[in-house]
Scaffold this active site. Structure first.
Site, PDB file in Angstrom:
ATOM      1  N   ARG A  50       0.742  -1.250  -0.066  1.00  0.00           N
ATOM      2  CA  ARG A  50       0.244   0.056  -0.017  1.00  0.00           C
ATOM      3  C   ARG A  50       1.008   1.392   0.122  1.00  0.00           C
ATOM      4  NH1 ARG A  50      -2.201   1.701   4.350  1.00  0.00           N
ATOM      5  NH2 ARG A  50      -2.724  -0.474   5.179  1.00  0.00           N
ATOM      6  N   TYR A 101     -15.498  19.363 -13.836  1.00  0.00           N
ATOM      7  CA  TYR A 101     -15.999  18.126 -13.965  1.00  0.00           C
ATOM      8  C   TYR A 101     -17.028  17.696 -12.883  1.00  0.00           C
ATOM      9  CZ  TYR A 101     -15.806  13.083 -13.815  1.00  0.00           C
ATOM     10  OH  TYR A 101     -16.274  11.563 -13.787  1.00  0.00           O
ATOM     11  N   ASP A 172      -6.945  20.435 -12.825  1.00  0.00           N
ATOM     12  CA  ASP A 172      -7.041  19.395 -13.471  1.00  0.00           C
ATOM     13  C   ASP A 172      -6.788  19.424 -15.130  1.00  0.00           C
ATOM     14  OD1 ASP A 172      -8.464  17.276 -14.669  1.00  0.00           O
ATOM     15  OD2 ASP A 172     -10.371  17.242 -13.422  1.00  0.00           O
ATOM     16  N   LYS A 197      -8.328   8.750 -19.271  1.00  0.00           N
ATOM     17  CA  LYS A 197      -8.767   9.276 -20.403  1.00  0.00           C
ATOM     18  C   LYS A 197      -7.426   9.341 -21.226  1.00  0.00           C
ATOM     19  CE  LYS A 197     -12.379  10.056 -18.034  1.00  0.00           C
ATOM     20  NZ  LYS A 197     -12.517  11.301 -17.277  1.00  0.00           N
TER      21      LYS A 197
HETATM   22  C1  PLP Z   1     -13.169  11.695 -15.901  1.00  0.00           C
HETATM   23  C2  PLP Z   1     -12.640  12.891 -15.256  1.00  0.00           C
HETATM   24  C3  PLP Z   1     -12.313  13.025 -13.797  1.00  0.00           C
HETATM   25  C4  PLP Z   1     -12.519  11.691 -12.887  1.00  0.00           C
HETATM   26  O1  PLP Z   1     -11.610  10.486 -13.326  1.00  0.00           O
HETATM   27  P1  PLP Z   1     -11.944   8.833 -13.260  1.00  0.00           P
HETATM   28  O2  PLP Z   1     -10.831   8.529 -13.399  1.00  0.00           O
HETATM   29  O3  PLP Z   1     -13.290   8.823 -13.882  1.00  0.00           O
HETATM   30  O4  PLP Z   1     -12.164   8.762 -11.405  1.00  0.00           O
HETATM   31  C5  PLP Z   1     -11.715  14.354 -13.292  1.00  0.00           C
HETATM   32  N1  PLP Z   1     -11.585  15.073 -14.084  1.00  0.00           N
HETATM   33  C6  PLP Z   1     -11.903  15.308 -15.344  1.00  0.00           C
HETATM   34  C7  PLP Z   1     -11.695  16.288 -16.227  1.00  0.00           C
HETATM   35  C8  PLP Z   1     -12.252  14.028 -15.953  1.00  0.00           C
HETATM   36  O5  PLP Z   1     -12.702  14.298 -17.275  1.00  0.00           O
END
Ligand code: PLP
Length: 362
Positions: A50, A101, A172, A197
């Site tokens: 962990r 988001y 982000d 993504k």
């Molecule tokens: C998808 C997304 C998230 C969340 O990520 P997960 O991997 O689905 O937990 C956060 N910020 C943005 C801009 C996203 O597109």
């Protein structure tokens, strides 16, 4: 890992390929192994998995180098978002955009509802308004381009203002990726990614990451994030992490093709009779359109596509389309008739024919 013997000044397209590999000893594998263990023989650098795993280190080396800092991999983008938000002590104000988001907005609404934080909602495209909201805040949440409105914030100005007010800035960077922009270079404190993504790029796993600067202040943030990962327990699986690194190898070439496709589709969608408004920031592979008509008209389009995948998420090699307001968590700032298009790497004329025909159903 073996960065020390690589030439200096490699371009990002080379670094995604070259980093995160084992030392080049005779007979050594060219890829890291998937380290499947929960524990280690005593008295080593890491005692329990962990706290650390060699497969994480390979991915973190590659992503950290791309963003220009120290990366930590988490079990999901939301785990990375949650860890970054935890940098704001209980009771302190957070400045954020309601068009971030939907998971991030929902998390902040929870924090406001249970009294953990005051949230100062701002329009990130109004730089003066964001700066005016900073005094006394602990953290400012930046997302640019934003999901799904594709709004662009002035990151250098906002990062500098946050720094001047002693406010931790978090960006982000999921939509731009480090090949589009490197927020740490603007002085942003923490970069957050949904690795799910573009970075992994094949819609086959869920992971997240944070990246902090390789400075004393950056390392202090990294230590707090690592502590949060250790005790929050939102750790990445070694198999997913290995797959994410394999996907990352082709990031530059995937983005090049997907961005070219997006630019071409955006120019063809501009002025299309079924499109009331086009949102395209001029770079990247995300395009949003507001369909001429209501939510039902937009749903008829997602129901009519045959090549595009009608599904949530983005950043994979395959093109995806979705009406965002189908999700209960989606903020009302997202128009009801907005379709988010994640443009993939297919042949652009095939994508256009399918989309144009589906738009005819609106
Ligand atoms: C998808 C997304 C998230 C969340 O990520 P997960 O991997 O689905 O937990 C956060 N910020 C943005 C801009 C996203 O597109």
């Amino acid at each position: 890992m073996s960065t020390h013997d690589l030439p200096e000044d490699l371009s990002p397209a080379t670094r995604v390929v070259a980093l995160g590999r084992p030392p080049r000893d005779p007979g050594a594998p060219v890829n890291p192994s998937i380290e499947l263990t929960s524990t280690y023989a005593a008295d080593g650098a890491v005692g329990y998995a962990r706290a650390g795993n060699p497969t994480w280190l390979a991915f973190e080396e590659a992503l950290g180098s791309l963003e220009g800092g120290d990366a930590l991999v988490f079990s999901s983008g939301m785990a990375a978002v949650t860890a970054a938000l935890s940098l704001a002590p209980h009771g302190t104000p957070i400045v954020a955009s309601k068009t971030a988001y939907n998971g991030t907005v929902a998390r902040l609404l929870d924090a406001k509802a249970d009294g953990s934080h005051e949230v100062r909602w701002v329009d990130l495209t109004d730089t003066d308004a964001v700066i005016a909201a900073l005094p006394g805040a602990a953290l400012v949440w930046l997302e640019s381009p934003s999901n799904p409105l594709l709004e662009v914030a002035d990151l250098p100005a906002l990062a500098a203002a946050a720094r001047a007010h002693g406010v931790i800035s978090v960006c982000d960077n999921t939509f731009a990726t480090p090949l589009g922009q490197r927020p740490l270079e603007f002085g942003v404190g923490v970069v957050v990614h949904s690795v799910t993504k573009y970075l992994s790029g094949h819609s086959d796993l869920i992971l997240g990451a944070t990246v902090t600067a390789a400075t004393d202040a950056g390392r202090a943030l990294r230590d707090r994030l690592a502590h949060q990962r250790l005790l929050g327990g939102a750790i990445a699986g070694p198999v997913e992490t290995w797959l994410a690194l394999r996907g990352l190898r082709t990031l530059a070439i995937r983005l090049e093709r997907a961005s070219a496709n997006a630019a071409e589709l955006a120019s063809r969608l501009d002025g299309h009779s079924a499109v009331a408004r086009l949102r395209y920031p001029g770079f990247g592979a995300m395009v949003s359109i507001e369909v001429a008509g209501d939510a039902d008209a937009a749903e008829r389009v997602t129901g009519a596509v045959r090549l595009w995948s009608h599904s949530t998420s983005l950043g994979g090699v395959e093109s995806q389309i979705e009406r965002r307001r189908r999700h209960e968590l989606e903020p009302e700032t997202t128009p009801d008739n907005l379709l988010r298009l994640s443009v993939g790497i297919e042949d652009v004329d095939d994508l256009w024919r399918d989309l144009d025909r589906a738009l005819g159903q609106a």
